[in-house]
Design a protein around this motif. Structure first.
Motif, PDB file in Angstrom:
ATOM      1  N   ALA A  54       0.843  -1.185   0.000  1.00 17.29           N
ATOM      2  CA  ALA A  54       0.000   0.000   0.000  1.00 17.29           C
ATOM      3  C   ALA A  54       0.881   1.237   0.000  1.00 17.29           C
ATOM      4  O   ALA A  54       1.935   1.258   0.659  1.00 17.29           O
ATOM      5  CB  ALA A  54      -0.922   0.011   1.218  1.00 17.29           C
ATOM      6  N   VAL A 267      -4.751   6.595   0.207  1.00 19.82           N
ATOM      7  CA  VAL A 267      -3.888   5.421   0.134  1.00 19.82           C
ATOM      8  C   VAL A 267      -4.487   4.436  -0.856  1.00 19.82           C
ATOM      9  O   VAL A 267      -5.697   4.169  -0.824  1.00 19.82           O
ATOM     10  CB  VAL A 267      -3.730   4.754   1.514  1.00 19.82           C
ATOM     11  CG1 VAL A 267      -3.013   3.416   1.387  1.00 19.82           C
ATOM     12  CG2 VAL A 267      -2.960   5.674   2.451  1.00 19.82           C
ATOM     13  N   ALA A 269      -4.298   0.683  -1.536  1.00 21.02           N
ATOM     14  CA  ALA A 269      -3.865  -0.602  -0.977  1.00 21.02           C
ATOM     15  C   ALA A 269      -4.159  -1.688  -2.003  1.00 21.02           C
ATOM     16  O   ALA A 269      -5.306  -1.855  -2.432  1.00 21.02           O
ATOM     17  CB  ALA A 269      -4.590  -0.887   0.329  1.00 21.02           C
ATOM     18  N   VAL A 285     -10.669   1.358   8.460  1.00 21.99           N
ATOM     19  CA  VAL A 285      -9.322   0.869   8.150  1.00 21.99           C
ATOM     20  C   VAL A 285      -8.345   1.445   9.163  1.00 21.99           C
ATOM     21  O   VAL A 285      -8.453   2.611   9.554  1.00 21.99           O
ATOM     22  CB  VAL A 285      -8.902   1.280   6.713  1.00 21.99           C
ATOM     23  CG1 VAL A 285      -7.543   0.682   6.366  1.00 21.99           C
ATOM     24  CG2 VAL A 285      -9.960   0.865   5.697  1.00 21.99           C
ATOM     25  N   LEU A 287      -4.252   2.129   9.614  1.00 22.89           N
ATOM     26  CA  LEU A 287      -3.057   2.244   8.785  1.00 22.89           C
ATOM     27  C   LEU A 287      -1.878   2.707   9.617  1.00 22.89           C
ATOM     28  O   LEU A 287      -2.040   3.500  10.551  1.00 22.89           O
ATOM     29  CB  LEU A 287      -3.273   3.247   7.636  1.00 22.89           C
ATOM     30  CG  LEU A 287      -4.502   3.075   6.742  1.00 22.89           C
ATOM     31  CD1 LEU A 287      -5.618   4.005   7.207  1.00 22.89           C
ATOM     32  CD2 LEU A 287      -4.160   3.383   5.279  1.00 22.89           C
ATOM     33  N   ILE A 336      -8.410   4.159  -0.108  1.00 25.16           N
ATOM     34  CA  ILE A 336      -8.724   4.379   1.298  1.00 25.16           C
ATOM     35  C   ILE A 336      -8.598   5.871   1.585  1.00 25.16           C
ATOM     36  O   ILE A 336      -7.534   6.467   1.383  1.00 25.16           O
ATOM     37  CB  ILE A 336      -7.784   3.570   2.205  1.00 25.16           C
ATOM     38  CG1 ILE A 336      -7.960   2.073   1.923  1.00 25.16           C
ATOM     39  CG2 ILE A 336      -8.047   3.878   3.666  1.00 25.16           C
ATOM     40  CD1 ILE A 336      -6.936   1.208   2.593  1.00 25.16           C
ATOM     41  N   MET A 354       2.783   2.091   3.285  1.00 25.73           N
ATOM     42  CA  MET A 354       1.819   1.999   4.370  1.00 25.73           C
ATOM     43  C   MET A 354       1.480   0.528   4.620  1.00 25.73           C
ATOM     44  O   MET A 354       1.575  -0.312   3.716  1.00 25.73           O
ATOM     45  CB  MET A 354       0.531   2.759   4.021  1.00 25.73           C
ATOM     46  CG  MET A 354       0.697   4.232   3.718  1.00 25.73           C
ATOM     47  SD  MET A 354       1.056   5.239   5.166  1.00 25.73           S
ATOM     48  CE  MET A 354      -0.547   5.240   5.969  1.00 25.73           C
ATOM     49  N   GLU A 355       1.103   0.223   5.846  1.00 22.84           N
ATOM     50  CA  GLU A 355       0.537  -1.080   6.184  1.00 22.84           C
ATOM     51  C   GLU A 355      -0.931  -0.864   6.510  1.00 22.84           C
ATOM     52  O   GLU A 355      -1.277   0.024   7.291  1.00 22.84           O
ATOM     53  CB  GLU A 355       1.279  -1.707   7.359  1.00 22.84           C
ATOM     54  CG  GLU A 355       2.711  -2.100   7.010  1.00 22.84           C
ATOM     55  CD  GLU A 355       3.386  -2.869   8.135  1.00 22.84           C
ATOM     56  OE1 GLU A 355       2.691  -3.210   9.121  1.00 22.84           O
ATOM     57  OE2 GLU A 355       4.591  -3.132   8.012  1.00 22.84           O
ATOM     58  N   VAL A 356      -1.776  -1.691   5.922  1.00 22.66           N
ATOM     59  CA  VAL A 356      -3.219  -1.472   5.970  1.00 22.66           C
ATOM     60  C   VAL A 356      -3.907  -2.706   6.527  1.00 22.66           C
ATOM     61  O   VAL A 356      -3.571  -3.840   6.161  1.00 22.66           O
ATOM     62  CB  VAL A 356      -3.756  -1.172   4.547  1.00 22.66           C
ATOM     63  CG1 VAL A 356      -5.266  -1.080   4.555  1.00 22.66           C
ATOM     64  CG2 VAL A 356      -3.147   0.112   4.010  1.00 22.66           C
ATOM     65  N   GLU A 357      -4.887  -2.474   7.379  1.00 22.56           N
ATOM     66  CA  GLU A 357      -5.729  -3.550   7.892  1.00 22.56           C
ATOM     67  C   GLU A 357      -7.177  -3.073   7.859  1.00 22.56           C
ATOM     68  O   GLU A 357      -7.538  -2.084   8.504  1.00 22.56           O
ATOM     69  CB  GLU A 357      -5.346  -3.944   9.313  1.00 22.56           C
ATOM     70  CG  GLU A 357      -6.165  -5.121   9.835  1.00 22.56           C
ATOM     71  CD  GLU A 357      -5.756  -5.544  11.235  1.00 22.56           C
ATOM     72  OE1 GLU A 357      -6.384  -6.468  11.766  1.00 22.56           O
ATOM     73  OE2 GLU A 357      -4.829  -4.926  11.806  1.00 22.56           O
ATOM     74  N   VAL A 358      -7.996  -3.772   7.090  1.00 26.16           N
ATOM     75  CA  VAL A 358      -9.399  -3.416   6.912  1.00 26.16           C
ATOM     76  C   VAL A 358     -10.256  -4.273   7.827  1.00 26.16           C
ATOM     77  O   VAL A 358     -10.143  -5.505   7.829  1.00 26.16           O
ATOM     78  CB  VAL A 358      -9.840  -3.598   5.444  1.00 26.16           C
ATOM     79  CG1 VAL A 358     -11.303  -3.203   5.267  1.00 26.16           C
ATOM     80  CG2 VAL A 358      -8.962  -2.780   4.513  1.00 26.16           C
TER      81      VAL A 358
END
Length: 407
Positions: A54, A267, A269, A285, A287, A336, A354-358
C-alpha cells in the motif's frame, strides 16, 4: 517373607512414569494451542484483511504554461509551500502587450463606427423628410405649370399668345414634372438607405453589436495572453520537481514544475484478489506508515475498489493467451480515504509505504460505487478571476469610446 511379597510390582501404574506424563502434557498443550489458533482464524481472522502493498497517493498537479514564451522569473522552488493564485513563473510579456494595444485600438474604432451607424439613422430620417418636402414643392410647381400651359393654350387660338410663349410654358411643365419624379426617386433612395442602415443596427445596442463583440473578443484574447504570462498556483500545495530555468524558451503545455496538495492524500492498498470477497465500501481501516512506525496509527475508510487489476492498466498488459502461461495472483487497488485532521497532525508524502488492515465485519456496504460524487473532486477558481478582469477591461474601452465630446 512370603512368595507373594517377593513377586509384588515395584510400579503401580503409568502415573508413576514421569517421562510419559510429560509427553502427554506437551501433547495436550499442543492440541489446545492448535484449537486456539484455528478458532482465532475462524472467528477473528475472517474479520479483517491486511496488506503491506500500500502506498500514499495524491494529486500531483503539473504546472504548464498556456502560451509560449521566455522565462523571466521563477518565483517558487522545490519544497516551497504556495497558496492558490500565488505566482510561480513569469514569461516575457513584450509581444503580448503590443497585441493588446492593437486589439484595444480596434475595439475603440469599432465602437465609434457603430455609433456612426446609429447616428445615420437620424440623418437618413431627416433626409426622407426633406425629400418629401421636395415632392410637395415639385407637385405645386407641376400644378402651376399645368395651369399656365392651359391658359396659354386657350389664348393661342385668338393670337393673344405667341407660339414661342406656348412652347416655353410646355417646357416649364416638363421641367416641373421631371423635378417631381426626381424628388420621388430621392425619397425612395433615402428610404432604402435608412432600411439598409437599420438592418445593421436593429435589435442591438452599441455594446452588443456584432462588430463591437468581434473586436471585444480580440481584446479578451490578447488580455488573457498577456496575463497568462504569469503562471499561478491552482491550489494550495508544495512545489516539487521544478525543471524550468531562467531564459528558457517554453512552449504551451510544457511541464515546468509540479504541485502536490499534501492535505488531500489517500492510500491505494493493493489487495490480492482472494482478499476482496469481504471488503466493502465504507469499512473502517487502520493504517501505519513506515515513516512513523507503529507508534502513529491513522484511521481511514474504504472509499472504493478499482474497476480492474493493476496488470490490466499496466503500460504493457500481460498477454495471458500465450502458450507459456503461468497463473499469477492478481492485485486490485482499493482506495482508502484518510482523515484530514490526522494528516495535518502527522503529514505524509506521496509514494510513502503503508501497512493497511481493513475491518471487514460490517458487510452492509457495496463492492462497487453507485451514483456520482456529491461534490466536485477537484476545482479551482484562479483562472475565472482572469476572465472577469478581461471583461472589465473591455467594458472600460467601450465606455471610453462611448463618451461624447464636450464643446
Amino acid at each position: 517373607m512370603t512368595t507373594a511379597d517377593t513377586n509384588a510390582p515395584t510400579n503401580a501404574g503409568p502415573s508413576g512414569n514421569p517421562k510419559r506424563k510429560k509427553a502427554l502434557t506437551i501433547l495436550s498443550v499442543a492440541v489446545l494451542a492448535g484449537l486456539a489458533i484455528g478458532g482465532y482464524e475462524y472467528v477473528l481472522g475472517t474479520r479483517s484483511e491486511a496488506t503491506d502493498n500500500a502506498y500514499v497517493q495524491g494529486n500531483v498537479i503539473q504546472i504548464t504554461p498556456q502560451i509560449g514564451g521566455t522565462v523571466t522569473a521563477i518565483l517558487a522552488d522545490d519544497t516551497d509551500y504556495v497558496k492558490a493564485g500565488q505566482p510561480l513563473v513569469k514569461l516575457d510579456t513584450a509581444d503580448a502587450k503590443v497585441l493588446l494595444d492593437q486589439a484595444e485600438a480596434n475595439l475603440g474604432q469599432a465602437v465609434r463606427q457603430v455609433r456612426t451607424l446609429y447616428a445615420n439613422n437620424s440623418t437618413l430620417n431627416a433626409q426622407i423628410a426633406l425629400r418629401q418636402n421636395d415632392i410637395a414643392r415639385a407637385q405645386t410647381d407641376v400644378e402651376r405649370a399645368a395651369d399656365d400651359l392651359k391658359r396659354r393654350q386657350a389664348l393661342a387660338g385668338n393670337g393673344a399668345v405667341s407660339k414661342e410663349e406656348l412652347n416655353h410654358a410646355q417646357s416649364q411643365l416638363a421641367a416641373a414634372q421631371t423635378a417631381l419624379a426626381s424628388a420621388k426617386a430621392g425619397v425612395l433612395t433615402a428610404e432604402q438607405q435608412l432600411s439598409s442602415n437599420q438592418a445593421m443596427t436593429a435589435g442591438t445596442t452599441v455594446e452588443s453589436h456584432p462588430s463591437v463583440q468581434a473586436a471585444a473578443a480580440k481584446v479578451r484574447e490578447a488580455y488573457l495572453a498577456l496575463h497568462r504570462a504569469t503562471l499561478p498556483a491552482p491550489v494550495d500545495g508544495h512545489v516539487a520537481k521544478r525543471t524550468v530555468q531562467l531564459g528558457q524558451r517554453v512552449a504551451a503545455g510544457t511541464p515546468v514544475m509540479s504541485l502536490v496538495a499534501l492535505n488531500e492524500l489517500w492510500v491505494d492498498a493493493n489487495f490480492k484478489e482472494v482478499q476482496l470477497r469481504n471488503i466493502r465500501i465504507g469499512q473502517p481501516v487502520r493504517l501505519t506508515a513506515d515513516l512513523y512506525g507503529k507508534k502513529v496509527e491513522f484511521k481511514g475508510t474504504v472509499a472504493g475498489l478499482a474497476a480492474g487489476t493493476g496488470a490490466a492498466f499496466a503500460l504493457l498488459p500481460a498477454q495471458n493467451a500465450t502458450g507459456n502461461w503461468i497463473k499469477v495472483v492478481q492485485r486490485v487497488p482499493v482506495r482508502i480515504a484518510l482523515d484530514a485532521q490526522e494528516l495535518a497532525k502527522n503529514p505524509l508524502r506521496v509514494g510513502l509505504s503503508m501497512e493497511v488492515e481493513v475491518d471487514t465485519r460490517d458487510q452492509s456496504g457495496k463492492t462497487l460505487a453507485e451514483g456520482s460524487h456529491v461534490n466536485t473532486p477537484a476545482q479551482t477558481t484562479v483562472y475565472a478571476a482572469l476572465e472577469d478582469a478581461a471583461n472589465a477591461e473591455i467594458t472600460k474601452v467601450i465606455a471610453r469610446n462611448m463618451a461624447r465630446a464636450h464643446p
